[in-house]
Design a protein around this motif. Sequence first.
Motif, short mmCIF file in Angstrom:
data_model
loop_
_atom_site.label_atom_id
_atom_site.label_comp_id
_atom_site.label_asym_id
_atom_site.label_seq_id
_atom_site.Cartn_x
_atom_site.Cartn_y
_atom_site.Cartn_z
N LEU A 673 0.78 -1.21 -0.15
CA LEU A 673 -0.21 0.06 0.00
C LEU A 673 0.94 1.28 -0.09
CD1 LEU A 673 -2.84 1.37 0.09
CD2 LEU A 673 -2.74 1.13 2.61
N VAL A 676 2.15 1.73 -3.61
CA VAL A 676 1.35 2.16 -4.49
C VAL A 676 1.11 3.84 -4.23
CG1 VAL A 676 -1.33 2.37 -5.24
CG2 VAL A 676 0.11 0.18 -4.90
N ILE A 677 0.82 4.32 -2.75
CA ILE A 677 0.68 5.65 -2.66
C ILE A 677 1.92 6.41 -3.04
CG2 ILE A 677 0.50 7.32 -0.74
CD1 ILE A 677 -1.12 5.12 0.78
N PHE A 680 1.78 7.09 -6.80
CA PHE A 680 0.87 8.44 -7.16
C PHE A 680 1.48 9.64 -6.84
CE2 PHE A 680 -2.76 5.30 -7.02
CZ PHE A 680 -3.35 5.65 -8.32
N ALA A 687 -5.53 10.16 -9.77
CA ALA A 687 -5.93 9.01 -9.27
C ALA A 687 -7.35 8.54 -9.41
CB ALA A 687 -5.78 8.73 -7.56
N PHE A 709 -7.29 -1.84 2.18
CA PHE A 709 -6.53 -1.50 1.05
C PHE A 709 -7.53 -0.58 0.08
CE2 PHE A 709 -4.90 -1.88 -3.17
CZ PHE A 709 -3.71 -1.77 -3.20
N ALA A 712 -8.25 2.64 1.82
CA ALA A 712 -7.11 3.66 1.60
C ALA A 712 -7.02 4.39 0.24
CB ALA A 712 -6.06 3.03 2.19
N LEU A 713 -7.13 3.72 -0.62
CA LEU A 713 -6.90 4.16 -1.97
C LEU A 713 -8.13 4.89 -2.43
CD1 LEU A 713 -4.81 1.45 -4.03
CD2 LEU A 713 -4.12 3.56 -2.66
N LYS A 714 -9.09 4.58 -1.83
CA LYS A 714 -10.53 5.37 -2.49
C LYS A 714 -10.26 6.87 -1.92
CE LYS A 714 -14.52 2.41 -3.58
NZ LYS A 714 -15.01 3.55 -4.56
N GLU A 715 -9.70 6.94 -0.68
CA GLU A 715 -9.44 8.22 -0.37
C GLU A 715 -8.61 9.13 -1.45
OE1 GLU A 715 -7.75 8.34 3.43
OE2 GLU A 715 -9.41 7.18 4.37
N LEU A 716 -7.75 8.54 -2.11
CA LEU A 716 -6.90 9.23 -3.26
C LEU A 716 -7.77 9.47 -4.45
CD1 LEU A 716 -3.47 7.32 -2.95
CD2 LEU A 716 -4.31 9.43 -1.74
N CYS A 718 -9.20 6.45 -6.26
CA CYS A 718 -8.99 5.52 -7.08
C CYS A 718 -10.34 4.82 -7.20
CB CYS A 718 -8.12 4.77 -6.67
SG CYS A 718 -6.32 5.10 -6.69
#
Length: 815
Positions: A673, A676-677, A680, A687, A709, A712-716, A718
Amino acid sequence: MISEDGRTIERVYASKTGFAQCSPEVLQGENLGDWPWLVGRLGHLSVIEIDNTLDGPKTAAAELGRLSELKIGSALILGFSVQGELAGFITFAHEQAVENWDANLHLLIKLIGASLASGLSQLKDQGVLAELKERHELVSLTANDGIWDFDGITKRIDLSPRWRRMLGYKEDDEDVVLNWYHLVHPDDMARVQARMRDHLEGKIPFFESVHRMKHQNGEWRWMSSRAKAVLDENGRLLRLLGVEVDITERKLYEDALFREKESAQITLQSIGDGVITTDAEHKVEYVNPVAEGLTGWKVDDASGRSIDEIFRAFHEETCEPLENPLAVAIRRDRAIKSVRPTLLIRRDGNELYIESTASPIRDGKGRVTGGVLVFHDVSESRELNRRLSYHASHDILTGLVNRREFENRLTRALKSAKARETSYALLYLDIDQFKIVNDTCGHSAGDALLGQLGALLKSKIRWRDTLARLGGDEFGVLLESCSLEEAMQTAEALRSAIGDYKFNWEDRKFRLGVSIGVVPITADNEDVAGLLSAADSACAAAKESGRNRIHSFRENDIDLMRRRREMQWAARINNALEDDRFELFRQKILPLQEEVEGEHYEILLRMRDESGGIILPGLFIEAAERYGITPRIDRWVIRNAFRWLVSEADERERLAMCSINLSGQSFSDEKFLPFVIDQFQMSGLDATKICFEITETAAIASYSQANRFINALKELGCKFALDDFGTGLSSFGYLKHFPVDFLKIDGSFVKEILHDPIDREMVRSINEIGHLTGKKTIAEFAENEEIITMLRGMGVDYAQGYGVSEPERVTRAVA
């Protein structure tokens, strides 16, 4: 005249009257051995009277007859000697016999004989004197020695030309009168006088001295002097004759040689190596202090002894006596260097290990006159090498053979098996529940457990078998002279021993198990790597069968063959990652219900084989998942997909959504994780235009990690898609709670919807459930226009497949 050897009549001188018929000249060259009667009576000034050659003694008949043949009727013969040796005889001869010879003739012949003998003796003395004089002159001219002759009465000294030349005087200068003592160096005078006094007093037979004498040019020359005195009956000196030779050059050479020898001696005493020298018969001549310490022999005790007694060498492993290296070097006439440490037994019986070099010593003509042995103590370095060698071949934690040494022994066993010398078997052990002990009690407990297990397993095998720690909690056993049936029995004994064993750690007790793979080693096995691979596969099969089991490898075992193929694929995948032989393709995703600006596509992965051919994921992904390689692959895909998008500005402008597949194993990777962050942040990509696809089975298997996971990425910004949806019906219960944006309907339902009503209803149901939970749907395997039309009629949002577009390359593998 008689010859000097006394054998023949060398010459005849005759005087006779004019009418005499006798001819004594014919006797010249006659052998005296033919005249025994006459020769027996010849003596110095002794007269032999023959009155009648025809009437004499019978013993003389032959000789008298010979005289008669020479017309000699009577004869008066006188022998004479010169310096004690018979030199000849004088004869008065008459043709007629006589009654008696006149006494006056007797007297006359004796007078003549005496005069002749005296004259010949003087002539001979003169010849000897002339020869001696000539010899003396030649000796004086040619000898390297200078001669001086001191007359004790006149006190005059005669000097030879060579003596004059040695000390810088003219050879023909007869007027040189020197005082010999005045030429001797003052520092040597007392010693020279003492030696001369001892000789004159009869204490020593000769005067001998080496001293310095003054050259005419003022230099001091080293002389070797030897003299002999002649004394009268009262002990007074009559004559002193001496010879001297200039040894200055030799003395300088000796001094230089002495300094060199002293330097060599100091060097030999100072160096750190032991040095022993011997003669050609191997008798010790010298031992330096280091050699004294190493052998225990002092130089005084060792001198004259055989080198074999001082330097006792043995083989370092077998302890068999070795031929002395110095004896070998002398015999072979070349240097001999030890190729491995030698065991040396000291005088006191203690042992040490040494390395040595032995060389012959030659004289100026190249003949071997002795030898030198140089050696040093390598006991400490040998012990260090032994430890290093032990550590190189043994596992430090357990003390067992390590993997490298185990593979070496497997190689020898395989060669033996191919030669059909004996049978072998290989056991591959993987400890069950080891991770629990290691994770709950710490690495110290894990290390202690491995040590105890190693000792336990070693106690259960034969002395000729090999137990090794192969890594982690895996052990290997090489069974020698063992059939497959016996190997299975040994494996069961090891399994039972570990099953009965309890591991105690800080009031906690653990029960363990072991999964064992058994492989017979035969002539059919190709190599060690194949053996270990087969054993590992058999062990894995035992684990998958429920753990704490034994699985025997068989060549046609389908499960093991599949596992071995996966292992081979795993190696190929790792190589492809190292060599950068992966490529990215993309396949368009078509909107079916409404027009969408920009392009929507999925990133697909392809691998190039060693010859450049394309390999589809279906052939290698399963192996990658089994051997935990998929997180590395996911990183490669994200890194290279982002890099491509960053480098292509036009692609970014047209992009509506880019889908990237992720494996379930990446969710369990704590570092994935953040990776990946970080990608970005480094790339600066939007994202909201990136969608990660997760398989249904991976999402359900790792539900909590996947959920964390995704959130966490949905906050960006994704998006997420649930891939292959519908293959596991149990997933419907998770669907409403799973925060994904797309459902990808598995292609196994889509491709047959034109002909199979059940598949058609499955697609319809998944689409409706997806919409009910607020998710868009994507149908995979839309391979023609008819399928696409039906999907549009069902209300499916997107279609993907060869009916929409074929995959196209976006990045190329490194050539």
